[in-house]
Write an enzyme that holds these catalytic residues in place. Structure first.
Site, mmCIF file in Angstrom:
data_model
loop_
_atom_site.group_PDB
_atom_site.id
_atom_site.type_symbol
_atom_site.label_atom_id
_atom_site.label_comp_id
_atom_site.label_asym_id
_atom_site.label_seq_id
_atom_site.Cartn_x
_atom_site.Cartn_y
_atom_site.Cartn_z
ATOM 1 N N ASP A 61 0.871 -1.166 0.000
ATOM 2 C CA ASP A 61 0.000 0.000 0.000
ATOM 3 C C ASP A 61 0.919 1.231 0.000
ATOM 4 O OD1 ASP A 61 -2.140 1.671 -0.035
ATOM 5 O OD2 ASP A 61 -3.074 0.952 1.797
HETATM 6 C C1 BGC Z 1 -5.009 3.400 0.330
HETATM 7 C C2 BGC Z 1 -5.260 2.403 -0.767
HETATM 8 C C3 BGC Z 1 -5.127 3.065 -2.111
HETATM 9 C C4 BGC Z 1 -3.771 3.694 -2.213
HETATM 10 C C5 BGC Z 1 -3.503 4.353 -3.544
HETATM 11 C C6 BGC Z 1 -3.738 4.196 0.100
HETATM 12 O O1 BGC Z 1 -3.647 5.241 0.996
HETATM 13 O O2 BGC Z 1 -4.954 2.716 1.563
HETATM 14 O O3 BGC Z 1 -6.525 1.846 -0.610
HETATM 15 O O4 BGC Z 1 -5.331 2.119 -3.131
HETATM 16 O O5 BGC Z 1 -3.641 4.668 -1.205
HETATM 17 O O6 BGC Z 1 -4.276 5.473 -3.728
#
Ligand code: BGC
Length: 762
Positions: free
Chosen positions: A292
C-alpha cells in the site's frame, strides 16, 4: 592508435545500445510464436539489475501537464527506473508517458497504469458497502464491468479494487469501501468484483487487472482508528477475516495490495505468515504483490528497522512492488551487492510484474488503454447511467416506515430540509472522478420530478456542532456554517403547509473513507435539533440518511416516521432516491453491517460469540451477565435487516431429513408470503449455528441467501441446499473441518427473528 582500433567496435556497439536500437527493445515481432515464459525469460536476460529493480518501483503522480514528456517522471521512465504509475490524471499524459517508456527507455518495456477505480470511473456507483446491501453479486459485477469499460479508455489498466476488508466497527471510516461484516457475503462480492473488472480475457482493451486490498486484516483496527494495530488469533483471522481475500484469489485476481496495519506485532507488509504461508503457499497466488501507499516506508515508524532493514523484510516476504516510498529503488541495489538479496529473487519479483504486463496485452499494444474515441462512446453512456441508477435504488435500505409514510402520498407541498439536501458533492463517496458528475442534488431532482407540487427547501441545520469538523468535512465550502437558530427558524417557516417533510441528514462524503475514523457515531446536536423541531410540526417525517458507515441512531430514530438509508449513491443518487421515495422502486436492500444504538456498543456484529454468561434475548439489565448497565446488547438495526413497501411472513423451517453424513445434503425450506398489496422482492437468508464444536462457535453465521420475487399475496417455498462444506470452520490447527453434532438451521429476512430447525451431522 592500436588501442583505439581495439575499442572502436565496442564504442559503436555501446552507442547503438544506448540509442536503444530496435533489436534491444521489446518488439512486437519478438512476441510472435513465443510463450509468455520464453518471452519474459528473453527479456530478463537482457535487463540490468538496475532495470529489474526499476520494474519494482511504483511512484504516483497526479498532474504532469502541460508537457508530460518533460516531467520528472518521464526522465525516470527513460532511465528505466519505473515499473508503473498510479492515480495520474489525463489520458493524454498517460499516452505520452507510455511513449517515453516504449520509445525512449533502453528496453522499451511499457509501464502499468493503476488507479483507485473503486466504485466507478466516471459513471459513479454507490459505495461498495451500499452495493453489497443488494445481496446481489451481479450488481457488483455489472458496476465493475462498466468501471472497466470506462477506465480502460482513459489509460488505466489496473484498479486498486476490490477492498474486501471485513469491518465490525463502524468507527472505522473505511467500512464503506468493503462489503460489511460478513465473510460469506463478502466472499461472493469479492469474486464478483474480480469477474467484473477482469472479464474472461485480461488482454482485451476493455478489461483491467484487479488488485484485492488490503492484505490483511486492515478492517480490524483497534478502536476503529485508521492504521491502528490489529491483533487477533490466527483462528479468528481464518474464520472471519481472510475468506474474502481467498475468494478473490480463487476468482483469479491479478494482484494483491498489502495493508498499513500491524498484525501479531509485525507490520502486515512484512508479515511472512500472511504473505508467504497463506497467500502464496496455502492459496497458491501467482500474481504480484504491491505495497500500500508508503507501507514499506511506514515500517520504519512501526519500529522494526531502518530503510534497508524494512525493504529487505518486505521484499523477502514477497512484496514485489513498492508504492510511492522509493525504498526498493534506493535500497535493493545495496542489499543485492551485499549479498542479502540474490539476483534470482529480484528476477522473481520482476518476472511477476512483467507477467502482469504481458497478461494485460501491454507488450502487444502499449496504447490499447488510451482510447479517447471509445471513451466518448462509453463514458456516461445512457446504458451505464441507467445501470448506475438501478444499482443505487437496490442499495438503499429502508430502516423504518411507521404508518407506511413511504412511498410519498399525493401532496400539494413537499418540504426538504437538512444540511445534505442540496449538496451534489455529497452524493458520491469514493475515490477519483466520480464525485463531480451527478446531474442533480436531491432538492432539484424532487422539483423536476414532482411537477405541479410545490417543493420547498431550507437548510435548517449545520452539518456538525463543531466548527472545525464542519469546515473540514463540508464539500460545499461556500456554505460553511450559518447561525443555527436562524436557519432552523427559516426551516420552520418554509415547511408550513407541507404535506410531508424530507429531512436529509447524516454524513458528508468526506466524513467517511480513508483517514476518517469517528469516535462519535451519533448525529450531531445541530442535526438532531432540526429533526426534533420538524417532528414537533406533527407532519410525516421522512429522514433520508446519507452515510458511509453505520450510524448510532438511538436518539434520532424516535423523531422519524421513516428512515431511508441512501449511503452515497453515485452519479444518479438523487434520481434513485426519488425513485424509491416515490414508490417507482420498492426498496429491497438489507444491511450488511450492524447499526449500533450508541457508539459504545462498537465493535458490534451479528456473528458474535455466546460468552459463558449470555444475556437472555430481549432481557433488560441483569447483573453478572454479559451486558451493559446502560444500553441493551441488541443493535438498533441488525445485519440482514431492511424493510420494503411489501410485507412478508415466514413459515416454519422444514428439513427434508434431520440427519446427514459428510457427503450428503439436506434441503431446508420455508414458506414466504407477501402479505401486502405491493409486489416485491425479499432477500431470504440462511444462517447456521454449530451447537457444539472444538472451538467456540458464533451464535449464527450466514450460509446462503436468495432474492425471491413475490407478487402481492403470493407465497413461495424457498429452498437452500446444505452440504458439509457449509458446516466447516477452521479449527485450532487451522484445518478446515466439519465436526459431527447438531446444527441449528435458521431462515429469516434478517439476522434476528429467525425460525429454527435442527440438523445432525453424523
Ligand atoms: C489506500 C489504498 C489506495 C492507495 C492508492 C492508500 O492510501 O490505503 O486503498 O489504493 O492509497 O491510492
Amino acid at each position: 592508435m592500436r588501442t583505439y582500433l581495439y575499442i572502436l567496435p565496442f564504442l559503436l556497439f555501446s552507442f547503438f545500445s544506448v540509442q536503444g536500437k530496435d533489436n534491444f527493445r521489446v518488439s512486437f515481432d519478438e512476441l510472435s510464436g513465443k510463450s509468455k515464459k520464453e518471452f519474459i525469460d528473453g527479456l530478463l536476460s537482457r535487463m540490468t539489475i538496475e532495470e529489474k529493480i526499476g520494474q519494482l518501483n511504483l511512484p504516483g503522480y497526479g498532474n504532469v501537464e502541460p508537457d508530460a514528456k518533460k516531467s520528472d517522471i518521464a526522465s525516470r521512465i527513460r532511465r528505466g527506473e519505473v515499473g508503473g504509475i498510479f492515480n495520474i490524471n489525463g489520458v493524454k499524459s498517460i499516452r505520452a508517458l507510455q511513449e517515453v517508456a516504449v520509445k525512449e527507455s533502453r528496453l522499451g518495456i511499457p509501464i502499468i497504469i493503476g488507479a483507485d477505480v473503486c466504485s466507478g470511473y466516471k459513471t459513479g456507483f454507490p459505495i461498495p458497502m451500499g452495493m453489497a446491501c443488494s445481496f446481489k453479486p451481479e450488481n457488483v459485477e455489472k458496476a465493475a464491468r462498466i468501471s472497466s469499460e470506462e477506465a480502460t479508455t482513459g489509460g488505466v489498466c489496473w484498479t486498486y479494487s476490490p477492498m474486501v476488508d471485513i469491518s465490525r466497527d463502524a468507527r472505522w471510516g473505511r467500512s464503506r469501501e468493503g462489503a460489511g461484516e460478513d465473510p460469506f457475503l463478502g466472499s461472493d462480492m469479492a469474486k464478483a468484483w474480480v469477474r467484473g473488472y477482469q472479464g474472461d480475457d485480461l488482454s482485451a482493451n476493455n478489461t483491467m487487472m484487479a488488485c484485492v486490498k488490503h492484505f490483511a486484516l486492515y478492517g480490524a483496527a483497534e478502536s476503529g482508528r485508521d492504521y491502528n494495530p490489529v491483533d487477533m488469533s490466527r483462528v479468528t483471522a481464518m474464520n472471519y477475516y481472510l475468506e474474502p481475500y481467498k475468494a478473490s484469489i480463487e476468482a483469479g485476481v491479478g494482484s494483491v495490495m498489502t495493508s498499513f496495519n500491524e498484525f501479531e506485532n509485525v507490520p502486515a507488509t512484512g508479515h511472512s505468515w500472511l504473505l508467504k504461508d497463506i497467500l502464496r503457499d496455502a492459496w497458491g497466488f501467482k500474481g504480484f504483490v504491491v505495497s500500500d501507499y508508503t507501507a514499506i516506508q511506514e515500517m520504519v515508524n512501526h519500529g522494526v528497522g531502518d530503510k534497508g532493514a524494512v525493504s529487505l523484510q518486505a521484499f523477502k516476504c514477497g512484496v514485489n512492488m513498492d508504492m510511492i516510498a522509493d525504498f526498493y529503488s534506493s535500497s535493493l541495489i545495496g542489499l543485492y551487492k551485499s549479498g542479502k538479496v540474490m539476483e534470482a529473487e529480484i528476477d522473481n519479483a520482476c518476472r511477476r510484474i512483467l507477467e502482469a504486463k504481458f497478461d494485460l496485452g501491454l507488450f502487444h499494444n502499449p496504447y490499447q488503454y488510451c482510447d479517447e474515441e471509445r471513451g466518448e462512446k462509453v463514458i456516461f453512456s445512457e446504458a451505464n447511467l441507467r445501470e448506475a441508477r438501478r444499482i443505487a435504488t437496490e442499495s438503499y435500505v429502508l430502516l423504518k416506515n411507521d404508518g407506511d409514510v413511504l412511498p410519498l402520498k399525493a401532496a400539494k407541498k413537499i418540504a426538504v430540509v437538512g444540511p445534505l439536501a442540496d449538496t451534489k458533492a455529497n452524493m458520491c463517496g469514493s475515490w477519483i472522478d466520480v464525485k463531480t458528475n451527478q446531474p442533480y442534488g436531491l432538492v432539484e431532482e424532487l422539483q423536476n420530478r414532482y411537477k405541479g407540487v410545490e417543493v420547498v427547501y431550507s437548510r435548517g441545520a449545520n452539518l456538525a456542532d463543531d466548527e472545525k469538523i464542519e469546515f473540514n468535512f463540508t464539500d460545499n465550502k461556500n456554505n460553511v456554517r450559518k447561525l443555527q437558530d436562524l436557519i432552523i427558524k427559516d426551516a420552520e417557516k418554509v415547511v408550513e403547509g407541507a404535506d410531508a417533510i424530507i429531512v436529509a441528514l447524516g454524513e458528508s462524503a468526506s466524513m467517511s473513507g480513508e483517514g476518517a475514523s469517528r469516535a462519535i457515531l451519533e448525529l450531531p446536536e445541530t442535526q438532531l435539533d432540526l429533526l426534533r423541531t420538524m417532528k414537533a410540526t406533527g407532519k410525516p417525517i421522512v429522514v433520508v440518511l446519507f452515510t458511509g458507515r453505520p450510524l448510532a441512531l438511538q436518539n434520532a430514530e424516535p423523531y422519524a416516521d421513516a428512515i431511508l438509508n441512501v449511503w452515497m449513491g453515485g452519479t444518479d443518487a438523487a434520481g434513485a432516491i426519488v425513485d424509491v421515495l416515490g414508490g417507482a422502486v420498492n426498496p429491497t436492500a438489507k444491511l450488511t453491517m450492524t447499526f449500533p444504538r450508541v457508539t459504545g456498543q462498537c465493535p458490534i456484529y451479528y456473528n458474535h460469540k455466546n460468552t459463558g454468561r449470555p444475556m437472555a434475548e430481549g432481557a433488560w439489565f441483569t447483573r453478572y451477565v454479559s451486558n451493559y448497565i446502560d444500553v441493551v446488547n441488541e443493535p438498533l438495526y441488525p445485519f440482514g435487516f431492511g424493510l420494503s413497501y411489501s410485507k412478508y411472513e415466514y413459515g416454519e423451517v422444514a428439513l427434508d431429513k434431520s440427519e446427514m453424513n459428510e457427503n450428503g445434503t439436506v434441503t431446508a425450506s420455508v414458506k414466504v408470503t407477501n402479505v401486502s398489496d405491493v409486489d416485491g422482492e425479499e432477500i431470504v437468508q440462511l444462517y447456521i449455528h454449530d451447537k457444539i464444536r472444538s472451538i467456540t462457535p458464533p451464535v449464527k453465521e450466514l450460509k446462503g441467501y436468495r432474492r425471491v420475487a413475490l407478487k402481492a399475496g403470493e407465497s413461495k417455498i424457498v429452498q437452500f441446499t446444505i452440504d458439509s462444506q457449509l458446516l466447516k470452520f477452521y479449527n485450532s490447527e487451522l484445518q478446515f473441518v466439519a465436526e459431527p453434532g447438531e446444527f441449528e438451521v435458521m431462515i429469516s429476512g434478517s439476522s434476528d427473528n429467525v425460525k429454527k430447525a435442527v440438523l445432525t451431522l453424523k
